[in-house]
Scaffold this motif. Structure first.
Motif: not given
Ligand code: GCW
Length: 674
Positions: A155, A277, A314, A355, A360, A388
Motif C-alpha cells: 500500500e 490501527k 496509532r 503522524k 495526513d 505518497e
Molecule cells: O495516508 C493514508 C493512506 C492510506 C493509509 C492511511 C494510514 C495504510 O492513504 O493508504 O493506510 O493513511 O496511515 O493508515
C-alpha cells in the motif's frame, strides 16, 4: 546481484587511503563468540574498499596495529564507561605494546552499530589513528513500518513489490539479510513487516501457520539488533479465535490475546509487539464495543507485558465519512480530540504513534498538537518515507529538510525549548518508550526505493531517529559520499538538488499548507477539487474570492489545541507563518503577503518557479554524467524528465483553476489556460 547496496556499496578507496588502512585491517581480534555478522561485515568492507582479506582472531594479539572488537566486559582493557544497551565507542589507544583500534559497547547489537559506524567514518575520510567516538542513540524506538501485504503488493509502495511477502508466503533470502544490514547501518532497531490495514489473509500472520517462518525472519534480523513487530487486526479474537466479540473488557477476549502472546513469544522470544490501527478508516477497534482507545490498548499491552512487548497504537483516528456540507467537523482536530482526554490512562508499554501533522502527510502541515499536548503518554512520531503525497518516487523530493523542521519545532509545552525532538527522544516529559516510526519506501526494485535519490530519505530517517540534533546538511553530505564517493562536483550538485527539492515540490503543487489537490485514490497528479465533495474531511472550499479553511478560534477552533504563543500566532492572519497560511485561514485571493504581492499572484509565481527549478535539477544532474554509475545516471535522468512533465501539469492545472475561479490574469502575462 540484482540489486545495489545503496550506501553500503563499499567502493574501492583511493590507493593512498587504502594503503594506510592495510596494516590495521590485516588482523582483527573479535572477542565475541558467534559473531559471524561482525566478521562478514569487516571482511566485505576490507576486501572491497581496501583490497585485503583480514585474518580474524578470538584473542588479543601482539602486533604493531590491529582492530579489537568486543563487549566492554570481555575486553582485556578496563574502561569505565556507561554506554547503555545501544551505545558504542570507537577509540584508538595503546595497550600492551600495540596500537589498537577498539570497537566496544555493552551488547552485541552495540558492536554491530560500532562496526558500521567505523566503516562509515573511514569512508568519509576520518583518521583511524585518532578515533575517539562515543555514540548513543537519543530515541529508544527507531522503527520502520512496512505497509506490505501478504500477496506481495505494498500500500502506497512505489519501489516494486514487497521484499517480505509474495503469494501469501513470507520471503527469506539473501536480500532479507542485506536489508537488515542496511537498516542496522543507520540504527533502525524495529521493523513492522505488514500493513497497518490488516485485512483478509494478513489477519492470519499471528496464526501458527506463519509463526514458524516469522521466527526465521526474526532470527536474521536479531543478528542486526532489529526486532520484528506485526500489525494486527483488533477483531482477531473473532476472526481467528471463533469468539463472538472482540470487546477488550470481555475476559474471554483478554485471555485469547494472552494465549496468543504466549504462542508468539514461544517462537520469537524477543518479539517487539503489535502495531494497531484501530477505529480508523474502517478498521475495527474498541469504539465498536463502546470502549475507549485506552481500554483497547491496555488490554493488548497486558497480554504482551510479561514478555517485554509493547503496543503501538496509532492516533490516526478521524471521521472518514464526513458530509462535505458539514462545516463544523474539522478533521485536523480529530487526533487531539480523541487522544488528549486519555492522557495518563495508557499503560507503560503502550505507545501512541502520531503522524507528524494533523491531516495526513501532506507536503506541508503544522506539527500535530498532540506533540506537547500529551505529557503522560509515550509517543512515537510517524513520518512517511514513502512519497505518497510527495511525488511517489517519480519526483525528487528529499524529506529530511521537512523532518528537521518538524523536529526543531518548539511546542512550548513546558515553555521555551520544548522541541518536538525532545519529546520524541523522551527527555522533555521524562518518558522512556518514545521514538520514531517511518513508513518505509522500500520495495524489491534494483535500487530498493524506485528513485535512486530516494535512498537519501531512508538514510536521513535513520540518522535523524538516532540523533535528531544532527544537521541535515551533514546527513546529506554523508549519504552522497557513501553512495557516490568523493567527487566534489557530485557532492555539490546532488546536495543542491536534495536540499532544495522539497520546497520545489511544494511550489509547483500545493503551497501555503493547502494540500490535498490530488487525484483521489492513488493520490498522484493534480486535481484541485478531487477531494472537495467527498467524505474524507479534506476540503479547501475555494470560491471566487477566497480559499482555505478558517481553523482559528473564530472558525473550527483548531488553533486552540496549541500552546501559547502558537495559539495566538496561528490565530492571526498577520502573524501566521505564510507557508501555513491556507491551513489556518480562509484568505481572499487579493490578500497581500509580506512581499507585497497578492496571494493569487504569488500562487502563480510559485508554480512557474517550481517548474523552473526542476529544469535546473535536470541541468545539475546532466553535469554528473560519467561521474556517477551509468545505470544510476540513466534511471535518475529518466525520472527527472518525468518529474518535469508532471510538474508542468501541476503548474498548469493549478494555475488554471485559480484563474478560472478568480478571472484575474497573471501580472506577468505568462500562459495560463483560460
Ligand atoms: O495516508 C493514508 C493512506 C492510506 C493509509 C492511511 C494510514 C495504510 O492513504 O493508504 O493506510 O493513511 O496511515 O493508515
Amino acid at each position: 546481484m540484482d540489486y545495489r547496496m545503496c550506501w553500503l556499496e563499499y567502493r574501492g578507496l583511493p590507493a593512498d587511503a587504502a594503503g594506510k588502512l592495510k596494516d590495521w585491517f590485516s588482523s582483527v581480534s573479535i572477542l565475541e563468540p558467534g559473531s559471524s555478522v561482525l566478521k562478514d561485515e569487516i571482511r566485505r568492507f576490507s576486501e572491497r574498499s581496501i583490497g585485503i582479506t583480514p585474518r580474524f582472531y578470538s584473542r588479543p594479539l601482539k602486533k604493531e596495529k590491529y582492530i579489537m572488537v568486543g563487549r566492554l566486559e570481555s575486553l582485556p582493557i578496563k574502561l569505565d564507561e556507561n554506554l547503555g544497551e545501544e551505545g558504542f565507542m570507537l577509540r584508538t589507544l595503546e595497550w600492551n605494546g600495540s596500537k589498537i583500534l577498539l570497537v566496544t559497547g555493552e551488547t552485541k547489537k552495540a558492536l554491530v552499530y560500532g562496526i558500521f559506524d567505523l566503516m562509515k567514518r573511514i569512508r568519509l575520510g576520518e583518521d583511524i589513528e585518532k578515533m575517539n567516538v562515543l555514540e548513543k542513540p537519543k530515541a529508544k524506538f527507531r522503527m520502520l513500518n512496512h505497509w506490505d501485504n501478504l500477496d506481495g503488493t505494498i500500500e502506497r509502495g512505489y519501489a516494486g513489490n514487497s521484499i517480505f511477502f509474495k503469494d501469501n508466503r513470507i520471503i527469506i533470502n539473501q536480500r532479507t539479510q542485506d536489508y537488515a544490514r542496511l537498516l542496522a547501518s543507520i540504527g533502525i532497531n524495529g521493523v513492522v513487516i505488514n500493513n497497518v490495514n490488516v485485512k483478509k489473509r494478513e489477519v492470519y500472520l499471528i496464526d501458527s501457520i506463519y509463526l514458524k517462518r516469522l521466527k526465521k525472519l526474526a532470527d536474521i534480523f536479531r543478528e542486526y539488533g532489529i526486532k520484528i513487530y506485526l500489525s494486527i487486526n483488533f477483531a482477531s479474537p473473532v476472526y481467528l479465535g471463533g469468539l463472538d466479540t472482540a470487546d477488550p473488557l470481555d475476559e474471554r477476549v483478554a485471555r485469547w490475546w494472552r494465549e496468543k502472546a504466549r504462542e508468539i513469544y514461544d517462537y520469537i522470544p524477543d518479539f517487539g509487539g503489535f502495531l494497531v490501527k484501530a477505529d480508523s478508516e474502517f478498521n475495527p477497534g474498541p469504539h465498536m464495543f463502546g470502549r475507549t482507545h485506552a481500554e483497547g490498548a491496555n488490554m493488548l499491552a497486558r497480554a504482551l507485558a510479561p514478555f517485554g512487548g509493547v503496543v503501538i497504537w496509532r492516533a490516526f483516528v478521524y471521521n472518514c465519512l464526513q458530509d462535505w456540507r458539514d462545516y463544523k467537523t474539522d478533521r485536523a482536530k480529530a487526533a487531539y480530540d480523541n487522544f488528549k482526554p486519555l492522557d495518563g490512562q495508557f499503560d507503560d508499554n503502550v505507545i501512541i504513534q502520531i503522524k507528524y501533522g494533523p491531516m495526513d502527510f501532506q507536503v506541508r502541515e503544522p506539527v500535530n498538537p498532540l506533540f506537547g499536548g500529551m505529557e503522560r503518554t509515550n509517543q512515537i512520531l510517524e513520518l512517511q518515507i514513502t512519497q505518497e503525497y510527495t511525488g511517489q518516487q517519480i519526483h525528487l523530493c528529499f524529506l529530511g529538510t521537512l523532518w528537521k523542521e518538524i523536529l526543531e519545532f518548539d511546542t512550548f509545552a513546558k515553555g521555551e525549548g520544548s522541541y518536538v525532538k525532545r519529546i520524541v527522544d523522551g527527555t522533555l516529559f521524562d518518558r522512556e518508550n518514545n521514538g520514531f516510526a517511518g513508513v518505509s519506501n522500500v520495495g524489491d526494485s534494483v535500487n530498493w526505493t524506485g528513485h535512486d535519490l530516494a535512498q537519501a530519505n531512508l538514510y536521513a530517517f535513520g540518522r535523524l531517529a538516532w540523533n535528531p540534533d544532527e544537521e541535515i546538511e551533514r546527513i546529506v553530505e554523508e549519504w552522497i559520499k557513501l553512495t557516490f564517493g568523493d567527487d566534489e562536483k557530485v557532492l555539490e550538485n546532488v546536495s543542491y538538488m536534495l536540499m532544495k527539492s522539497h520546497r520545489t515540490y511544494e511550489k509547483y503543487t500545493t503551497p501555503f499548507g493547502l494540500g490535498w489537490m490530488v487525484n483521489p485514490g492513488h493520490h498522484y497528479g493534480p486535481n484541485p477539487e478531487g477531494y472537495e465533495y467527498s467524505k474524507w474531511g479534506t476540503y479547501h472550499r475555494a470560491n471566487w474570492e477566497a480559499i482555505g479553511v478558517d481553523r482559528t478560534s473564530r472558525g473550527t477552533g483548531y488553533t486552540l489545541q496549541y500552546h501559547s504563543p502558537w495559539k495566538e500566532i496561528y490565530d492571526d492572519i498577520n502573524t501566521c507563518p505564510e507557508d501555513l497560511l491556507l491551513f489556518f485561514h480562509r484568505v481572499r485571493y487579493d490578500h497581500r503577503l509580506k512581499s507585497g504581492k497578492t496571494l493569487l499572484q504569488t500562487m502563480y509565481d510559485l508554480h512557474f518557479e517550481g517548474v523552473e527549478e526542476v529544469e535546473e535539477f535536470i541541468k545539475k544532474w546532466e553535469e554528473l554524467k560519467d561521474r556517477v554509475p551509468p545505470d544510476i545516471f540513466e534511471r535518475v535522468k529518466e525520472r527527472l524528465h518525468m518529474q518535469l512533465e508532471h510538474a508542468k501539469e501541476w503548474r498548469d492545472v493549478i494555475n488554471t483553476y485559480f484563474y478560472r475561479r478568480t478571472g484575474i490574469p497573471d501580472e506577468k502575462g505568462r500562459k495560463i489556460y483560460p
